[in-house]
Scaffold this motif. Sequence first.
Motif: not given
Length: 706
Positions: A566-573, A525-526, A360-368
Amino acid sequence: MPLYIKRKVKEVGIEDIFLDKLAQKREQEHFVSSKKLEVPLDKNGFFSLLVFGFLIFGFLAGFTFYLQAQGKEKYNSLSQQNKFTNFNLSAERGIIYDRNLLPLVKNESTFELWVKKSELPKENYNQAIIAISSIIQKPAEFIRNLIDSAIQDDFLIAGDLNHEQLVLLTAEQAEFPGFIIKKNILRQYQGPLSMGHILGYLGKISQGEVAVLQSNNYEFADYIGKEGLEKYYENILKEKKGIVKFARTAQGKIISQEVVQYPASGQSLVLSIDAKLQKKSEQALTLALAENGLKKGVVVILDPRNGEMLTSVSWPSFDNNLFANGISIEDFQRLNDDKNNPQLNRVIAGLYPSGSAIKPVMATAALEEGIVNEKTILYCPPKLCAPHQYDQGADCYPDNAYHGYTDVKRAIAESVNPFFYMIGGGYTAPKPSNEYYDPKLPKKFEGLGIMKIAQYLNLFGFGQTANIDLPGEASGRVPAPEWKEAYFKTPATQKWYLGDTYNLSIGQGYFLTTPLQLAQAIMAIANNGQLYQPKIAKEILLSNNQKQAIPPILIRENFVASSTLKIVRTGMRQTVTSPAGSAHSLNVLPIAVSAKTGTAQIYPNKKIYLNWIAVYAPSDNPEMVMVVLIEEVVGLKSTAQRVAREILDWQFYTRNLKEKTPPVLEAPAPLEVSSLTGSTTPETISTTTTATTTESAPFSTTTISH
């Protein structure tokens, strides 16, 4: 020197008349001539003697004046010290409570007999030893040898005195100065066994600590915090000693006493820890470990709204009551020799590769950074082969299953390794004539690169201490080319390879984190981008019955866009709701949860893993972030998921039934058994250096290499 005979009449003195008469009589009796001889005094000698006398007289007169005038205060002070003695009175140490004011420790008073060598009587010394010996039931010779061999001025000779001994010693204390009765407060820890790492314990002041602590009104006989909260909050929990001044005679007998300062108990602490949740977490963890023949694991739960720690279980733990009155040599040796290291607080000091729980942290970095967006789709083959950096070959990185075209949310939910390889380290396709060429893969994809990865990992708190209010926290490691060059010694091992970046992108390789750091990152993230400093102490109970809140510390906020999170949290859900999600087993819970699993190989060529899960709940308005780690799991199992599921079910359902009105439950999505049991066996790739990461659903193995 010339001698003279008195012959002239004018030289005769009155005394000579008697002397001459005696001389004449002696001459008549003994027929001997007796003449009086005299030696006159030398003038220089006489003058020197006179000067010396005046000097002696002047010195004595001056010293007498100094004693009466200038030295009055000094010698009066010394005489008062001989006459008066200050004695410290102990009070009780502060109590530690959980967040619901359930006491986790209590104080029990005991009394000890100490000796102060400088005040022992010179007279009646042997009588004092014999009297004390008969009371404490120890040989007089033993006490005498103990006193003679003692290095310190103050030392213990008998502890835990019973009532009869206390009465007798109190009666004898006035007659035998130098023997002192001291009240000691023993700590009795009452929380679950796993609270040992949190609360810590007390210990006697060591020789090296005496010089520093004596300036703070400590005595050599005192106990101070050695570990845990007892150490971290020593200055708050410690008591304020009272002072009693005793007057005594020249023989040392006490004739009066005066209270100079009254003692005051230490301030108490209210923790953020929920003792009931702590106990349930310990039970769920230890049960899962026992059923799988395992010994080591962690559960840590934070409140994402303020960073408060609700639960911290590091297993195995130890009984801190062993240290309450001085641990035996046998017990201490047993703890030190235990290969499972029960004294290590794994929550804050255990260092581990996180596996895919970092995604989730890696995904956040790539999106940002715009590497991908919500709609970006990358083809993810069963194995990703990239041209080698230093020769004509290629390095291949297999996945745990074939996923095909994948977006970022699915990549999080199903833990798609090739997706994270590419967004982390990028990808350059080989020539079409190359056997590893795949037209579905992008020809050139620019990833984050190692420096951007390290930057975002640091932003989320990795590679640095979280500064929780506990001693002994480890900082972890975020590897980078500079670190590798300094850490290794040979040119080949000092190079930073693409495989190092790929490994880091899925939480493997040289990356190390503590469970607390992972929980802190998932917390940000949460809660939509607020990175709090974790803390255990919630309030200080002051002596006036008032509470002093310990406010939360917000390290940073708004460092990531809300739309990204929000995108990352959707993936975690989706990790929970999707039948192919790696934590789909949590979908049976009566409340919406979001999660990310991780499985990291810790021994090369052995199917022994670290089993992780990071979860927050409820998904829409998180009240808790939980990280569970199970160490040395043999094979691919979902042991951590089971522990998390049991704790969440108890917290949001069973506990609600017992303590308050049950919440309105969200209907869980149907559980598909096939999604939990199906697996895909990846193609085996033979490479030189490997590291492995796996996910628990579907169960399969991924081999990473460079």
